[in-house]
Design a protein around this motif. Structure first.
Motif, PDB file in Angstrom:
ATOM      1  N   ASP A  61       0.814  -1.213   0.000  1.00 21.09           N
ATOM      2  CA  ASP A  61       0.000   0.000   0.000  1.00 21.09           C
ATOM      3  C   ASP A  61       0.848   1.264   0.000  1.00 21.09           C
ATOM      4  O   ASP A  61       0.304   2.369   0.023  1.00 21.09           O
ATOM      5  N   GLN A  62       2.175   1.124  -0.029  1.00 21.82           N
ATOM      6  CA  GLN A  62       3.067   2.278  -0.040  1.00 21.82           C
ATOM      7  C   GLN A  62       3.657   2.543  -1.423  1.00 21.82           C
ATOM      8  O   GLN A  62       4.548   3.376  -1.569  1.00 21.82           O
ATOM      9  N   GLY A  63       3.191   1.811  -2.428  1.00 23.65           N
ATOM     10  CA  GLY A  63       3.681   2.022  -3.783  1.00 23.65           C
ATOM     11  C   GLY A  63       4.918   1.228  -4.127  1.00 23.65           C
ATOM     12  O   GLY A  63       5.502   1.408  -5.203  1.00 23.65           O
ATOM     13  N   GLY A  64       5.345   0.324  -3.242  1.00 21.39           N
ATOM     14  CA  GLY A  64       6.516  -0.504  -3.501  1.00 21.39           C
ATOM     15  C   GLY A  64       6.145  -1.963  -3.613  1.00 21.39           C
ATOM     16  O   GLY A  64       4.974  -2.326  -3.781  1.00 21.39           O
ATOM     17  N   THR A  66       5.757  -2.469  10.683  1.00 21.33           N
ATOM     18  CA  THR A  66       4.885  -2.391  11.848  1.00 21.33           C
ATOM     19  C   THR A  66       4.170  -1.044  11.884  1.00 21.33           C
ATOM     20  O   THR A  66       4.811   0.008  11.855  1.00 21.33           O
ATOM     21  N   ARG A  67       2.852  -1.084  11.953  1.00 19.87           N
ATOM     22  CA  ARG A  67       2.045   0.132  12.078  1.00 19.87           C
ATOM     23  C   ARG A  67       1.705   0.334  13.548  1.00 19.87           C
ATOM     24  O   ARG A  67       1.240  -0.589  14.216  1.00 19.87           O
ATOM     25  N   GLY A  81      -3.304  -2.268   3.711  1.00 20.59           N
ATOM     26  CA  GLY A  81      -1.991  -2.671   4.194  1.00 20.59           C
ATOM     27  C   GLY A  81      -1.975  -4.032   4.857  1.00 20.59           C
ATOM     28  O   GLY A  81      -0.910  -4.603   5.078  1.00 20.59           O
ATOM     29  N   VAL A  82      -3.162  -4.583   5.163  1.00 25.01           N
ATOM     30  CA  VAL A  82      -3.251  -5.902   5.784  1.00 25.01           C
ATOM     31  C   VAL A  82      -3.064  -6.977   4.715  1.00 25.01           C
ATOM     32  O   VAL A  82      -3.510  -6.832   3.577  1.00 25.01           O
ATOM     33  N   THR A  93      -4.119  -3.087  -1.180  1.00 21.33           N
ATOM     34  CA  THR A  93      -3.462  -1.866  -1.651  1.00 21.33           C
ATOM     35  C   THR A  93      -4.405  -0.678  -1.744  1.00 21.33           C
ATOM     36  O   THR A  93      -3.951   0.471  -1.758  1.00 21.33           O
ATOM     37  N   SER A  94      -5.705  -0.936  -1.804  1.00 20.31           N
ATOM     38  CA  SER A  94      -6.667   0.166  -1.880  1.00 20.31           C
ATOM     39  C   SER A  94      -8.061  -0.376  -1.627  1.00 20.31           C
ATOM     40  O   SER A  94      -8.297  -1.582  -1.673  1.00 20.31           O
TER      41      SER A  94
END
Length: 459
Positions: free
Chosen positions: A156-159, A340-341, A287-288, A254-255
């Protein structure tokens, strides 16, 4: 249908399966497609199913292959039959496709750059150079200029979150897979996810049938320069499956929202009949990492019957022994890393926290999300049951022995209702290594009998 009535019917059907011998041989294997990471070999284990590959056609990046070329950490598509009750299947086809192939152009803190893309490597999780003794980024000895192939998922961070990175010497092509964005004159944009941010501008012609949103493989004889790549070949990738086929897909969200989201490039739809396993609907977040199971509709979206959380380990307790890389809860050490969030931080010793985690290759816990909560005496642990003794009333969860007695509440729950069951019925539901159980105490003393044990069906 009334929620409690629906829960009662669901529970009754589960109990009936158990009464017939725990489900072994109780259902015909279902035909379908499963896309996910190889977690073990011998046969291959993908999305929790052990597939026999003795008579399977193997493809490695569209070329005929052999079983010996399949490696742990590869993302593969398996077509065949699978029985969810026995967790066994028979594969007819196994296709392995990397996401990137090229030279390392930059090194960072647990990252490499390949084909202009940042690849995140997680210690003790990402498979490195197909060597089981190499478990951390520094030990892989990656160097700028090394040629590698990368398997993994868009995050989800574009990577890219790598599941496998291996040095290779057998190819001179540069390869990347992605989704077509806006079309130009003799060029097109490429994204890691459908409709996502552009990662490259590709000079080249699309094959017949390809258009905006299509998944393509782009090959070149040179690495990208300033975000531009000249293609020697653009190939349209096959659809995951046909309309109406049973499909399982693993990936990182991712979205989207819990009702309509994207994992591993696949649109996923949920409904009121979707079962959430290893967590509840409210645990969903971008992100999960999840596994989605269901059938494809006519538009190619996956209409789910079940969602399984990959990070299905949860602990709520007081935090101690905090360092920059780890902390302790209920006597278990939990690692903190770049993935880790933390909600409600910064962390401090003595805080009451809820932790969602995964187990790494050595069985150690790695935090995926930490939520700082208000002070509380409540403690719970959740994870797969590794051992059970119905006569003694004990369960082993996360290496901890959980004692149950006649005073323990035994429950099976959904998102909106709970139902009490007897101790024998509860233990009959538990399949070792599969069933996720949550145990609660009203104090920090996990050696005492649990106040409640619960199987969350999540429906």
């Amino acid at each position: 249908m009334n929620t409690l009535v629906r829960l009662s019917l669901l529970l009754s059907s589960v109990l009936l399966v158990s009464a017939c011998g725990g489900g072994s041989g109780s259902s015909a294997p279902a035909q379908g497609v499963s896309k996910g990471v190889i977690t073990a070999l011998g046969s291959v284990i993908v999305n929790g199913i052990e597939y026999n590959i003795d008579n399977a056609a193997i493809k490695i990046d569209d070329n005929p292959g052999t079983p010996s070329q399949l490696k742990v950490g590869m993302v593969v598509k398996v077509r065949g039959s699978a029985d969810n009750s026995t967790r066994l299947g028979v594969a007819r086809e196994v296709e392995a496709h990397d996401v990137l192939e090229g030279n390392i152009s930059a090194l960072g803190a647990n990252t490499i750059t390949v084909m202009g893309q940042t690849v995140h490597i997680e210690d003790n999780v990402t498979r490195l150079n197909d060597d089981n003794t190499v478990k951390v980024f520094s030990a892989a000895n990656f160097q700028i200029g090394d040629r590698v192939e990368v398997h993994g998922f868009p995050d989800d961070q574009g990577g890219l979150r790598a599941t496998r990175v291996a040095k290779i010497t057998s190819s001179n092509d540069f390869e990347i897979k992605g989704y077509v964005l806006a079309l130009g004159s003799g060029s097109f944009g490429l994204s890691l996810t459908p409709g996502g941010a552009a990662i490259l501008t590709v000079t080249g012609s699309l094959p017949a049938g390809a258009g905006i949103g299509s998944l393509v493989e782009v090959r070149s004889n040179a690495a990208p320069v300033a975000g531009a790549l000249t293609a020697t070949l653009v190939k349209l990738e096959d659809r995951l499956a046909g309309a109406g086929e049973k499909v399982e897909v693993e990936g990182i969200v991712t979205s989207g929202s819990v009702d309509d989201f994207v994992i591993n490039g696949q649109e996923v739809l949920t409904s009121s009949s979707t079962i959430f396993e290893g967590g509840l609907k409210t645990d969903f977040a971008v992100g999960v990492q999840l596994e989605a199971e269901g059938t494809l509709n006519g538009s190619g979206a996956l209409v789910t019957s079940k969602i399984s959380f990959r990070s299905n380990i949860k602990i709520e307790a007081d935090l101690s022994a905090l360092s920059s890389t780890s902390f302790s809860v209920v006597g278990k050490t939990v690692t903190i890393n770049a993935f880790t969030r933390i909600d409600g931080g910064p962390l401090a010793n003595g805080q009451h926290v809820e932790v969602r985690a995964i187990a790494d290759r050595d069985g150690n816990l790695v935090a995926r999300r930490i939520v700082v909560k208000g002070a509380s005496s409540q403690t719970f642990i959740q994870g797969p049951v590794s051992a059970k003794d119905a006569a003694a009333g004990t369960l082993s969860i996360l290496g901890l022995s959980v004692l149950t007695t006649s005073g323990t509440e035994f429950r099976i729950s959904t998102d909106s209702a709970e139902q009490a069951v007897g101790q024998s019925a509860f233990f009959a539901q538990v399949t070792l290594g599969v069933t996720i159980v949550k145990a609660r105490w009203n104090s920090s003393n996990t050696l005492a009998a649990a106040q409640q044990v619960e199987i969350e069906l999540g429906k």
